[in-house]
Motif scaffolding. Sequence first.
Motif, PDB file in Angstrom:
ATOM      1  N   THR A 166      13.716  -0.699   1.475  1.00  0.00           N
ATOM      2  CA  THR A 166      13.311   0.930   1.853  1.00  0.00           C
ATOM      3  C   THR A 166      12.535   1.749   0.089  1.00  0.00           C
ATOM      4  O   THR A 166      12.615   1.031  -0.414  1.00  0.00           O
ATOM      5  CB  THR A 166      15.458   1.226   1.434  1.00  0.00           C
ATOM      6  N   PRO A 167      12.890   2.987   0.159  1.00  0.00           N
ATOM      7  CA  PRO A 167      11.699   3.416  -0.496  1.00  0.00           C
ATOM      8  C   PRO A 167      12.675   3.290  -1.875  1.00  0.00           C
ATOM      9  O   PRO A 167      13.768   3.786  -2.242  1.00  0.00           O
ATOM     10  CB  PRO A 167      11.202   4.805  -0.259  1.00  0.00           C
ATOM     11  N   PRO A 210       1.186  -1.384   0.119  1.00  0.00           N
ATOM     12  CA  PRO A 210       0.044   0.412   0.149  1.00  0.00           C
ATOM     13  C   PRO A 210       0.807   1.588  -0.239  1.00  0.00           C
ATOM     14  O   PRO A 210       1.875   1.369   0.853  1.00  0.00           O
ATOM     15  CB  PRO A 210      -1.018  -0.018   1.300  1.00  0.00           C
ATOM     16  N   TYR A 211       0.212   2.421  -0.738  1.00  0.00           N
ATOM     17  CA  TYR A 211       1.352   3.137  -0.626  1.00  0.00           C
ATOM     18  C   TYR A 211       1.571   4.001   0.678  1.00  0.00           C
ATOM     19  O   TYR A 211       2.390   4.534   0.795  1.00  0.00           O
ATOM     20  CB  TYR A 211       0.671   4.206  -1.736  1.00  0.00           C
ATOM     21  N   ALA A 212       0.857   4.305   0.940  1.00  0.00           N
ATOM     22  CA  ALA A 212       0.494   4.362   2.798  1.00  0.00           C
ATOM     23  C   ALA A 212       2.097   3.694   3.465  1.00  0.00           C
ATOM     24  O   ALA A 212       1.865   4.386   4.726  1.00  0.00           O
ATOM     25  CB  ALA A 212      -0.322   4.797   3.650  1.00  0.00           C
ATOM     26  N   ASP A 213       1.964   2.188   3.128  1.00  0.00           N
ATOM     27  CA  ASP A 213       2.771   2.059   3.896  1.00  0.00           C
ATOM     28  C   ASP A 213       4.509   2.353   3.379  1.00  0.00           C
ATOM     29  O   ASP A 213       5.568   1.407   3.839  1.00  0.00           O
ATOM     30  CB  ASP A 213       3.105  -0.021   3.938  1.00  0.00           C
ATOM     31  N   SER A 249      -2.388   1.673  -4.708  1.00  0.00           N
ATOM     32  CA  SER A 249      -3.335   2.402  -4.501  1.00  0.00           C
ATOM     33  C   SER A 249      -4.664   2.618  -4.559  1.00  0.00           C
ATOM     34  O   SER A 249      -4.867   2.532  -5.977  1.00  0.00           O
ATOM     35  CB  SER A 249      -2.887   3.905  -3.392  1.00  0.00           C
ATOM     36  N   GLU A 250      -5.386   3.184  -3.949  1.00  0.00           N
ATOM     37  CA  GLU A 250      -7.186   2.857  -4.234  1.00  0.00           C
ATOM     38  C   GLU A 250      -6.848   3.844  -5.968  1.00  0.00           C
ATOM     39  O   GLU A 250      -6.473   4.917  -5.367  1.00  0.00           O
ATOM     40  CB  GLU A 250      -8.408   2.854  -3.363  1.00  0.00           C
ATOM     41  N   THR A 271       0.538   7.175  -9.046  1.00  0.00           N
ATOM     42  CA  THR A 271       1.507   7.198  -7.577  1.00  0.00           C
ATOM     43  C   THR A 271       2.587   8.317  -7.829  1.00  0.00           C
ATOM     44  O   THR A 271       2.640   8.872  -7.137  1.00  0.00           O
ATOM     45  CB  THR A 271       2.357   5.487  -8.022  1.00  0.00           C
ATOM     46  N   ILE A 272       2.972   8.556  -8.613  1.00  0.00           N
ATOM     47  CA  ILE A 272       3.735   9.444  -9.950  1.00  0.00           C
ATOM     48  C   ILE A 272       3.003  11.165  -9.675  1.00  0.00           C
ATOM     49  O   ILE A 272       3.077  11.837  -8.515  1.00  0.00           O
ATOM     50  CB  ILE A 272       4.160   9.335 -11.196  1.00  0.00           C
TER      51      ILE A 272
END
Length: 610
Positions: A378-379, A357-360, A591-592, A406-407
Amino acid sequence: MASDRETRRIEPGTVAYRVLSIRMIWFASAVIVVLGIAVAVWLVAAFGNGDAQERNQLEAIKTAGTVVVGTGGAAALLLAARRQRSAEIALKQKDLDQAAAARAHALQEQVADDTRLDATERRLTELYSKAVDQLGSDRLAVQLGGLYALERLGQNSPDQRQTIVNVLCAYLRMFSDSAADTRPTRDQHAVQQGRVRHAVGEVLAAHLRPEAPDSRFWPAVDLDLGGASLLDFDLSGCRVRSADFRATTFVGIARFEGTNFTDTVSFASAAFTAEADFTRAVFAQRPHFISVSFGSDAVFTSANFTSGFTFDDAVFLARSRFDSARFTLGAEVVSRSFEELPTELTRHLRALPTRVPYADIPAPAAGSVPLGVGVDRTPAVWRPAVDSHFVAFMGPESGKTTLVRTIIRGIVERYTPAEAAILLVDYRRSSLGYVATEHLLGYAISISQLTAMLEDVRESMQRRIPGPDVTQEQLRNRSWWYGPELYVIVDDAELVSRGDTDPFEPLREFLPQAKDVGLHLVVVRSTEGAAEALEHGALNTLADLEVPGIVGDGDFREGPLLGGVWPSALLPGRVTKVSRSGRELVQLAWSESDPLAARQPGTESGPVSG
Ligand SMILES: Nc1ncnc2c1ncn2[C@@H]1O[C@H](COP(=O)(O)OP(=O)(O)OP(=O)(O)O)[C@@H](O)[C@H]1O
C-alpha cells in the motif's frame, strides 16, 4: 573380682557367660589331692593281704576308680568345650566390637566431611558475595576484580557455573538503554561501564566455546539476556543450551557465527542495529525470530535449522542471506536457497522490492503525497494537511535527492501553483531545472540567497499570523489570508545548517503554528551527525513537534533519530517511516530525474533564483 562374678550386661546380639574363679580351681585341686592320698592310704590298709576276696574288692574299687577317672575326663572335656565356646564367643564379640568401632569411625568421617563441606560452602558463599559486591562497585579495577573472581569461582566449582552465568547475564540486563549506548560519551562512568560490559561478554563467550583450552568450556549453560542492550555481542563458536534474547537490542555487529544452540532459543522482538551474522549457526530446536528487526544484513549462510524456524512478522531492512542453509521440512532435511523454500516456512517473512517505480505506486487518498510502498504494497504517504512538516535522515547515495524529487512531484501533481509554492534549497544543485513549473517560488544554492529568501518568507508569514480581530469562524476556515501554501524543501540540509549557524532560524517561530500560516518545512539530510543536529535550531523544534519522517541508511552509532528508530546499513531507498501512528518499513519511489515540466504542459517556467 566381683565384676567377674557378675553377669555382664551386654548389648543385644552379644552372649552372656560365667567365668570360673581361680579360688574354685585351687579348691578343686586340693580336694582331688587329699582325696587321692586318702584313697591310697585306705587301699593299702584294707587290701594289702592279697586273698581272693580282697582282690575282688580291689577290682571293684579299680572299676569304681576308672569310673571316677572317666567322669573326671568327661568333666575335663566339658571344661574344654566350655573354654572353646567362650573363646568363640570372645572372637565373635571382638568382631562385633570391631564392627561397632568401624561404624563409629564412619560416623566420625561423615561428620568431618559435613564440616568440611559446610566450610567449603561458607567459603564459596563468602567469595561469591564479595565478587558480586565488587562487580557492583564504582571503580573499574574493583569491578574487573569481581568479574574475574566470579569467573575463577565458576572454573573451580562446576556446580556454581550456571549461578555465575546468571549473575553475569543479570549484570548485562541492567543496561537496556540502547540509545545511550550509541551516543559518544565523555562520561567516565559510562565509559567504565562499557568496558566492564565488554569484559563480561568476553568472559561468557570464553567459557562457552567447546574448544576452549584448559577445560575452560562450561557445558549446558542457559543464557537469559532478554531486554538487554548488548554492545558488539560476539557468541561465535559457542555452544549454549537455551538462550533468551527476547526484546534484546544488539548494538553493533552481532556475531553468532557457528554458534550451536542445543535447546530453545528466542530472538522474539529483538532488534539488530547492524549486521547479524548467523553463518553456520545450528538450531536444535525451532528458533523464534518473531517480530525481530534486522536493521542491516541478516546472514544465515549454511545455518542449520534442524526443527524449522519461526520468522513471523520479522522485518528485514536490508539483505537476508540464507544460501546453503539447511531446513527440516517434515522428515526431510533440505538445503535450498531461501527463495525456493515453501511458503509455509516463509510466508510471514516480509521483504520489499529493491526498486519501486513512482508510476507503480497505487494512487493514494486525496491530499496525500506518495513516498513509496509499505510491505503490504500500500502507498506510504505524507499528508501535509495533517502533518505540516517532514524530515528525512538518509546516508550518502541512498536516495535523498530522489526523495526530494518524489515529494516535489507529489506536490506539483496535486496542487496548482496558486495552492502550493515551493522554495527549494539545493546547495548541490542536484535538482537544478527539475521543477520547471510555476510552483517554484525560489531556488537557493547559497547562504546569501537563502537568507534573503527566508527573510521574505518570514515577513509574509508574519502577515499570516492571526491577529486579535480574527474570528473563530475565520480560524476554522483559515480565511483571514489568501495565497499558496509555502513548501520550503531542503536537500542535503547538513550543508546548509552547520555548527551553530541555522539559516532557518527566522522560520522557527512559525513552525508550531504552521497550519495557521500555511508553512511546510521539509528537511532531508544525511544521517551523519543527525543526532547532534536534532539538538539545535529548526530541526530541534521539528523534533519537539514530533513531526513524521523517515530514517534510512546510516551508522547505527548515531542512535535512534525519530520515534526510536536507528539508522542502519540499508539498500538505497529503503527506510523506516515514522509517524505518530507508528513505524512502517518503506521502499521509497524511484523515478528518473526528467524535469517535471515535461509532465506539466502549459505550466512551464524557468527556475527562480534567489
Ligand atoms: N528509491 C530508490 N529506489 C532504489 N534505488 C534508489 C532510490 N533512490 C536512489 N536510489 C539509488 O541511489 C542512487 C543515488 O540516488 P540519489 O542521488 O537520490 O542519492 P543521494 O542520497 O541524494 O546521493 P548524495 O549522497 O550524492 O546526495 C541512485 O542512482 C539510485 O541508483
